[in-house]
Scaffold this motif. Structure first.
Motif, PDB file in Angstrom:
ATOM      1  N   ALA A 181       0.843  -1.205   0.000  1.00 57.85           N
ATOM      2  CA  ALA A 181       0.000   0.000   0.000  1.00 57.85           C
ATOM      3  C   ALA A 181       0.875   1.252   0.000  1.00 57.85           C
ATOM      4  O   ALA A 181       1.832   1.352   0.777  1.00 57.85           O
ATOM      5  N   ALA A 182       0.538   2.199  -0.853  1.00 59.73           N
ATOM      6  CA  ALA A 182       1.338   3.427  -0.945  1.00 59.73           C
ATOM      7  C   ALA A 182       1.140   4.330   0.257  1.00 59.73           C
ATOM      8  O   ALA A 182       2.058   5.037   0.678  1.00 59.73           O
ATOM      9  N   GLU A 183      -0.074   4.321   0.817  1.00 61.22           N
ATOM     10  CA  GLU A 183      -0.406   5.159   1.972  1.00 61.22           C
ATOM     11  C   GLU A 183      -1.121   4.314   3.017  1.00 61.22           C
ATOM     12  O   GLU A 183      -1.683   3.260   2.692  1.00 61.22           O
ATOM     13  N   PRO A 184      -1.141   4.763   4.265  1.00 66.21           N
ATOM     14  CA  PRO A 184      -1.870   4.003   5.294  1.00 66.21           C
ATOM     15  C   PRO A 184      -3.337   3.819   4.925  1.00 66.21           C
ATOM     16  O   PRO A 184      -3.978   4.725   4.372  1.00 66.21           O
ATOM     17  N   VAL A 185      -3.867   2.659   5.245  1.00 70.62           N
ATOM     18  CA  VAL A 185      -5.236   2.306   4.894  1.00 70.62           C
ATOM     19  C   VAL A 185      -6.071   2.143   6.157  1.00 70.62           C
ATOM     20  O   VAL A 185      -5.557   2.108   7.273  1.00 70.62           O
ATOM     21  N   VAL A 186      -7.377   2.043   5.960  1.00 75.70           N
ATOM     22  CA  VAL A 186      -8.305   1.693   7.034  1.00 75.70           C
ATOM     23  C   VAL A 186      -8.674   0.220   6.857  1.00 75.70           C
ATOM     24  O   VAL A 186      -9.060  -0.202   5.761  1.00 75.70           O
ATOM     25  N   LEU A 187      -8.533  -0.569   7.916  1.00 77.43           N
ATOM     26  CA  LEU A 187      -8.958  -1.961   7.895  1.00 77.43           C
ATOM     27  C   LEU A 187     -10.391  -2.060   8.400  1.00 77.43           C
ATOM     28  O   LEU A 187     -10.714  -1.522   9.453  1.00 77.43           O
ATOM     29  N   HIS A 188     -11.211  -2.776   7.653  1.00 78.21           N
ATOM     30  CA  HIS A 188     -12.644  -2.821   7.936  1.00 78.21           C
ATOM     31  C   HIS A 188     -13.044  -4.214   8.384  1.00 78.21           C
ATOM     32  O   HIS A 188     -12.837  -5.195   7.667  1.00 78.21           O
TER      33      HIS A 188
END
Length: 392
Positions: free
Chosen positions: A185-192
């Motif tokens: 991932a290029a940027e931090p993500v939200v885990l759902h």
């Protein structure tokens, strides 16, 4: 309708008189919030003139869909795009979701709106034999969607995967797939983490039907890649589990509540922390929710609760079992509020709730002052009642 009253059927089918309010709650637009990050998961507006069937690809009214997102942004809310509320996997397929992500991301850039978009694996459709896919194919599906969201300039929300839930042999498969995605991932993500009450196909997610074991796997994924996780979005409708989970998060990783039953207390927080928000109920509650968060920004937790606590009865009504059909109530209220000119949904989902359910949703929303034009809402409610044979 007599003397301004409407005859509404109750849960037993008995008609009773209801007097609509005459003035909406006075709410204003405003700047983004300072104390919480708040996303509204937004619905899509169907094209009512399209010649479709429930199994057809979604026909979307793009102008009305984007106008609703501008409405949310104008109140300072972020938009969580192409999520469960947008009927992802319940009428909106990946092709439709991809177009929605492109259009909404471009619109967000044009108005300076906050946006995050759902990344899943819904290219991998269920077949007669279930989900005949490998982990490599699941990863590739995730990667395709992640690339599109990153190219659009939006933050990614890694959604739970029906395909992964079906084929994973245990926690190690979740650790492998999510670890691979987070590393690239290029940027931090939200885990759902979406519970089975929202989607029965997600039973046993994170490799176990034991929620304690599943939570440990979820935390293991985050602990291995804390720099790649902006936050987690928890939709389990279990306030204490969310509180316990957020207290175990690494520093800098946010908890976004997705609990449409207990959101006021979770957002308000306690002396050990609080939750941000990513909520489907903030689609119909948008302006009122924004007003409440702005009060919270001043440090007035009591004032925040005074505004938001009365909305919980409506939310619990919309999200009652079977919870996954809450989208029908969300779109119904958008129609009554004048955000769209019809009550039609992709996949024909407008038929998924009963007339007494709609009547109670109208009454609760009207009582909260959610309708900008109460007379319009009352007239539209009367029209719906007449279609069901209820004469005023």
């Amino acid at each position: 309708m007599t003397n301004g009253q409407i005859q509404l059927p109750d849960a037993n089918g008995v008609l009773r008189a209801y007097t609509p309010r005459t003035e909406p709650l006075p709410l204003t637009t405003g700047a983004p919030f300072t104390s919480r990050t708040v996303y509204s998961a937004a619905h899509v507006v169907a094209d009512p003139y399209a010649d479709t069937t429930p199994d057809s690809p979604a026909a979307v009214d793009w102008d009305a869909t984007l106008a609703f997102r501008r409405h949310l942004w104008s109140h300072g809310l972020g938009v969580a795009e192409a999520m469960d509320t947008a009927q992802r996997g319940m009428g909106l397929d990946w092709a439709g979701a991809a177009e929605l992500i492109r259009r909404s991301s471009a619109e967000a850039k044009s108005v300076g709106g906050l946006i995050a978009c759902g990344v899943g694996t819904d290219q991998l459709s269920v077949t007669e034999v279930g989900y005949p896919y490998s982990l490599d194919e699941v990863r590739a599906a995730y990667e395709e969607q992640l690339a599109l969201v990153e190219e659009s300039g939006s933050r990614a929300i890694l959604m739970a995967s029906r395909a992964l839930a079906a084929i994973a042999k245990g926690p190690e498969d979740y650790l492998e797939v999510y670890g691979h995605l987070l590393r690239q991932a290029a940027e931090p993500v939200v885990l759902h983490w979406l519970g089975p009450m929202f989607d029965p196909a997600l039973e046993g997610y994170w490799g176990s039907t034991d929620l304690d074991a599943a939570t440990n796997t979820f935390l293991e994924v985050i602990a291995a890649h804390p720099d790649k996780v902006d936050g987690i979005k928890v939709s389990l409708l279990d306030a204490q589990r969310e509180i316990d989970l957020r207290r175990k998060l690494p520093d800098g990783v946010r908890c976004y509540t997705g609990d449409d039953f207990n959101y006021p207390e979770l957002i308000a927080g306690d002396d050990q922390g609080f939750s941000h928000a990513l909520l489907g109920i903030f689609d119909p509650l948008g302006p009122l929710a924004a007003e409440a968060v702005r009060v919270l920004d001043t440090g007035d937790t009591g004032g925040f609760r005074e505004l938001l606590d009365p909305t919980v009865e409506l939310s619990r009504h919309l999200f009652q079992t079977p919870t996954r059909f809450y989208k029908t109530g969300v779109v119904f209220l958008a129609w009554l509020a004048g955000h769209q000119e019809h009550f039609t949904m992709v996949g024909g989902l407008q038929s998924s709730r009963s007339l007494p359910h709609f009547a109670r949703a109208y009454e609760l929303a009207d009582g909260l002052g959610l309708f900008p034009d109460p007379a319009l809402a009352a007239a539209r409610m009367k029209n719906l009642l007449s279609l069901y044979g209820v004469n005023q």
